[in-house]
Write an enzyme that holds these catalytic residues in place. Structure first.
Site, PDB file in Angstrom:
ATOM      1  N   ARG A  61       0.811  -1.221   0.000  1.00 54.00           N
ATOM      2  CA  ARG A  61       0.000   0.000   0.000  1.00 54.00           C
ATOM      3  C   ARG A  61       0.841   1.266   0.000  1.00 54.00           C
ATOM      4  O   ARG A  61       0.619   2.169  -0.807  1.00 54.00           O
ATOM      5  CB  ARG A  61      -0.907   0.063   1.241  1.00 54.00           C
ATOM      6  CG  ARG A  61      -2.207  -0.628   1.092  1.00 54.00           C
ATOM      7  CD  ARG A  61      -2.611  -1.252   2.396  1.00 54.00           C
ATOM      8  NE  ARG A  61      -1.691  -2.328   2.689  1.00 54.00           N
ATOM      9  CZ  ARG A  61      -1.836  -3.566   2.207  1.00 54.00           C
ATOM     10  NH1 ARG A  61      -2.874  -3.878   1.499  1.00 54.00           N
ATOM     11  NH2 ARG A  61      -0.943  -4.503   2.458  1.00 54.00           N
ATOM     12  N   THR A  62       1.786   1.356   0.919  1.00 56.31           N
ATOM     13  CA  THR A  62       2.528   2.605   1.067  1.00 56.31           C
ATOM     14  C   THR A  62       3.347   2.865  -0.196  1.00 56.31           C
ATOM     15  O   THR A  62       3.405   3.989  -0.699  1.00 56.31           O
ATOM     16  CB  THR A  62       3.440   2.528   2.311  1.00 56.31           C
ATOM     17  OG1 THR A  62       2.642   2.070   3.406  1.00 56.31           O
ATOM     18  CG2 THR A  62       4.040   3.863   2.636  1.00 56.31           C
ATOM     19  N   LYS A  91      26.566  -3.337  -0.127  1.00 60.46           N
ATOM     20  CA  LYS A  91      28.035  -3.242  -0.090  1.00 60.46           C
ATOM     21  C   LYS A  91      28.527  -2.684   1.244  1.00 60.46           C
ATOM     22  O   LYS A  91      29.708  -2.449   1.428  1.00 60.46           O
ATOM     23  CB  LYS A  91      28.521  -2.339  -1.224  1.00 60.46           C
ATOM     24  CG  LYS A  91      28.073  -2.823  -2.593  1.00 60.46           C
ATOM     25  CD  LYS A  91      28.475  -1.825  -3.667  1.00 60.46           C
ATOM     26  CE  LYS A  91      27.931  -2.256  -5.022  1.00 60.46           C
ATOM     27  NZ  LYS A  91      28.133  -1.229  -6.060  1.00 60.46           N
ATOM     28  N   ARG A 112      11.378   4.051   3.780  1.00 65.75           N
ATOM     29  CA  ARG A 112      10.968   2.977   4.703  1.00 65.75           C
ATOM     30  C   ARG A 112      12.216   2.204   5.064  1.00 65.75           C
ATOM     31  O   ARG A 112      12.977   1.779   4.172  1.00 65.75           O
ATOM     32  CB  ARG A 112       9.936   2.056   4.071  1.00 65.75           C
ATOM     33  CG  ARG A 112       9.653   0.844   4.943  1.00 65.75           C
ATOM     34  CD  ARG A 112       8.469   0.042   4.510  1.00 65.75           C
ATOM     35  NE  ARG A 112       7.214   0.726   4.791  1.00 65.75           N
ATOM     36  CZ  ARG A 112       6.029   0.137   4.818  1.00 65.75           C
ATOM     37  NH1 ARG A 112       5.924  -1.151   4.580  1.00 65.75           N
ATOM     38  NH2 ARG A 112       4.933   0.819   5.080  1.00 65.75           N
ATOM     39  N   HIS A 140       4.804   5.280  11.764  1.00 66.52           N
ATOM     40  CA  HIS A 140       4.356   5.261  10.367  1.00 66.52           C
ATOM     41  C   HIS A 140       3.391   6.450  10.219  1.00 66.52           C
ATOM     42  O   HIS A 140       2.180   6.278  10.119  1.00 66.52           O
ATOM     43  CB  HIS A 140       3.664   3.920  10.086  1.00 66.52           C
ATOM     44  CG  HIS A 140       3.448   3.607   8.645  1.00 66.52           C
ATOM     45  ND1 HIS A 140       3.594   4.540   7.631  1.00 66.52           N
ATOM     46  CD2 HIS A 140       3.081   2.448   8.036  1.00 66.52           C
ATOM     47  CE1 HIS A 140       3.324   3.959   6.470  1.00 66.52           C
ATOM     48  NE2 HIS A 140       3.015   2.692   6.689  1.00 66.52           N
TER      49      HIS A 140
END
Ligand code: NCD
Length: 315
Positions: A61-62, A91, A112, A140
């Protein structure tokens, strides 16, 4: 409050729900409604802007709603979904170095990240706005904006509500962001329901005590379903358990069975940030109280409004 298109976001970054003042939420919601009613007038609002989505955790969704919001406003997107596998994180590059470099290329970063303090660390080095799209177990905030928008559309107000919050309150982040958001409004009370190993975070409860916001704690949904206006379900965050066996045995401990839904007030609503797993059986989807898919759809308009306010206060 009338939305003033020249009024920029008072914040450069979106990090956590505690930062929002109610007037900001009103502005976001007013603009979200405007865009929803007349999207055509906003189609080129962010033309020439480049937005990065940098996600090191799974998302549906996000990810899609921020991406769609940016494109529907005329912006371009550059993305790394799975930055833990496909960016220089592999890396050994630090989050700070990655953000410093990405921020030299784009106008905004939607981030995120698995680390609880990732967005704060990103803000410390970024030249452009950071939008926290989920930071570990902590926050969130854009989910909380769309959750509050959903409540506002349903009840016409954000105050005077009894809000049940159920699920994995130890490892979830949407529940915290929602509670911090709604705790700003008079007359709200919170009714937490969680198994013994999923209790609300002490910091959240401390915040409620300090602000004189009433709350109760429970282990069974039966104890709250009859009384609440909003029941906010969340899933057990199995991927965040240290012990996979404990995660599996916790799944399914808190299920909103259809007979429990029938005990709810007629005008009460059921919300869920999604994805759902065992806690919300599909039979409930047809119940008139279910709002979780509308809630998810609201994310598009709220995120479009947020991007306009953060990136282009002066049309
Ligand atoms: C939530 C999240 O990522 O915190 N999903 C979402 O963004 N709607 C909820 C979850 O993963 O349980």
């Amino acid at each position: 409050m009338a939305f003033n298109p020249k009024y920029p976001s008072p914040y450069k970054h979106v990090i956590m729900s505690q930062q929002f003042v109610p007037a900001f939420l009103e502005q976001v919601f007013f603009l979200a409604d405007q865009i929803r009613e007349d999207e055509a007038s906003f189609r080129s609002r962010l033309q020439g802007f480049v937005i990065a989505e940098h996600f090191s955790e799974a998302s549906t969704r996000t990810w899609y709603s921020f991406g769609a919001a940016a494109v529907r406003l005329g912006a371009h997107l550059v993305c790394s979904q799975g930055s833990d596998k496909f960016s220089s994180e592999v890396k050994g590059e630090s989050l700070e170095d990655s953000i410093r470099v990405i921020s030299g290329n784009v106008h905004c970063i939607v981030l995120r990240h698995v680390d609880d303090d990732s967005s704060r660390r990103a803000v410390a080095v970024s030249k452009v706005p950071i939008i926290n799209a989920g930071s570990g177990k902590t926050q969130h905030p854009t989910q909380a904006l769309l959750d509050a928008y959903t409540i506002q559309r349903e009840f016409g107000q954000l105050h005077g509500l009894k809000i049940g919050v159920a699920g994995d309150l130890t490892r979830g982040r949407t529940c915290d962001s929602l509670v911090y958001n709604m705790a700003k409004y008079q007359g709200n009370s919170f009714h937490f329901v969680a198994p013994y190993n999923c209790k609300p975070k002490p910091g959240l409860l401390q915040h409620l005590r300090e602000h004189g916001v009433p709350f109760t704690e429970h282990e069974a949904l039966e104890e709250v379903v009859k009384d609440v206006d909003v029941l906010y379900m969340t899933r057990v965050q199995t991927e965040r358990f240290d012990d996979p066996e404990e995660a599996q045995s916790t799944r399914g401990k808190l299920i909103l069975y259809p007979h429990l839904v029938e005990l709810m007030r007629d005008a009460a609503i059921i919300m869920h940030p999604l994805p759902r797993v065992d806690e919300l059986p599909k039979e409930i989807d047809a119940n008139h109280r279910a709002r979780y898919f509308e809630q998810a759809d609201n994310g598009l308009w709220v995120r479009m409004a947020l991007l306009v306010m953060l990136l282009k206060p002066h049309p």
